[in-house]
Design a protein around this motif. Structure first.
Motif, PDB file in Angstrom:
ATOM      1  N   ALA A  66       3.041   6.522  -6.805  1.00  0.00           N
ATOM      2  CA  ALA A  66       2.136   7.516  -7.392  1.00  0.00           C
ATOM      3  C   ALA A  66       2.632   8.935  -7.088  1.00  0.00           C
ATOM      4  CB  ALA A  66       0.718   7.320  -6.866  1.00  0.00           C
ATOM      5  N   PHE A  67       3.031   9.149  -5.841  1.00  0.00           N
ATOM      6  CA  PHE A  67       3.539  10.471  -5.475  1.00  0.00           C
ATOM      7  C   PHE A  67       4.805  10.820  -6.260  1.00  0.00           C
ATOM      8  CE2 PHE A  67       6.250  13.270  -2.956  1.00  0.00           C
ATOM      9  CZ  PHE A  67       5.391  14.363  -2.812  1.00  0.00           C
ATOM     10  N   LYS A  78       0.837  -1.206   0.000  1.00  0.00           N
ATOM     11  CA  LYS A  78       0.000   0.000   0.000  1.00  0.00           C
ATOM     12  C   LYS A  78       0.874   1.259   0.000  1.00  0.00           C
ATOM     13  CE  LYS A  78      -3.725   2.247   2.512  1.00  0.00           C
ATOM     14  NZ  LYS A  78      -4.589   2.221   3.678  1.00  0.00           N
ATOM     15  N   HIS A  79       1.837   1.306   0.880  1.00  0.00           N
ATOM     16  CA  HIS A  79       2.720   2.471   0.955  1.00  0.00           C
ATOM     17  C   HIS A  79       3.602   2.574  -0.282  1.00  0.00           C
ATOM     18  CE1 HIS A  79       1.647   3.699   4.986  1.00  0.00           C
ATOM     19  NE2 HIS A  79       1.708   2.425   5.369  1.00  0.00           N
ATOM     20  N   GLN A  91       1.499   4.048  -3.031  1.00  0.00           N
ATOM     21  CA  GLN A  91       1.278   5.473  -2.765  1.00  0.00           C
ATOM     22  C   GLN A  91       2.542   6.289  -3.062  1.00  0.00           C
ATOM     23  OE1 GLN A  91       0.008   5.482   1.310  1.00  0.00           O
ATOM     24  NE2 GLN A  91      -2.157   5.162   0.799  1.00  0.00           N
TER      25      GLN A  91
END
Length: 181
Positions: free
Chosen positions: A111-112, A104-105, A108
């Motif tokens: 994407a960031f 999950k991280h 994220q």
């Protein structure tokens, strides 16, 4: 001019280390002045800079070398240099660096990283277009000035020729009058 890929990775890692080191040094100067006792500000600030700046610079260097490595790899695989390579490299770098925190991280962070580099690439593209427009305007203005200068020079030459012709015709007239006398 950009260095070839193997050298680019080392240059980007060194540049990123320097940026991280200086950035954390500036932050630590502010923190040291704010948090330290009045009589030990210099020592406290110096200790903060020595303790935290190299670590932060190292983290920046890791990010910079991973990003450059992915960028070079994607350029080699895709056989093209466009805005997709750095955006994908930013996403891959963010995802790899956050991989220990779980999927999950990692997603994220990927994407960031991609979005962050995409914003930087869009800004660079916008600035490049703006600078190119300014350069074209300067070139157009320069060409107009050059054209005006050439026209003025041509007019001066024509006037000089006409003046020379008048002088010659006046000389010839006087010479003819003298010959007649």
């Amino acid at each position: 001019m950009e260095a070839p890929c193997p050298d680019k990775i080392w240059q980007d890692a060194g540049g990123a280390f320097a940026i991280g080191y200086v950035l954390m040094g500036v932050i630590n100067i502010g923190l040291g002045i704010k948090r330290s006792p009045p009589n030990k500000r210099v020592l406290y600030t110096y200790a903060l800079i020595r303790k935290k700046s190299p670590k932060f610079g190292g983290n920046f260097a890791i990010w910079g070398s991973l990003f450059s490595g992915f960028d070079c790899t994607l350029s080699y695989i895709r056989k093209t240099e466009d805005t997709v390579n750095p955006i994908a490299a930013g996403a891959l770098t963010g995802g790899i660096l956050a991989a220990r925190s779980g999927w999950k991280h990692s997603v994220q962070a990927a994407a960031f990283g991609g979005i962050f580099i995409g914003i930087i690439e869009a800004f660079q593209h916008m600035m490049q277009k703006r600078m190119q427009a300014q350069q074209e305007e300067m070139n157009r203005h320069h060409m107009e000035e050059r054209k005006r200068y050439d026209e003025e020079k041509k007019q001066r030459e024509e006037e000089r020729k006409k003046l020379n012709q008048r002088e010659k015709s006046n000389k010839n007239k006087h010479q003819n009058e003298n010959d007649l006398d």
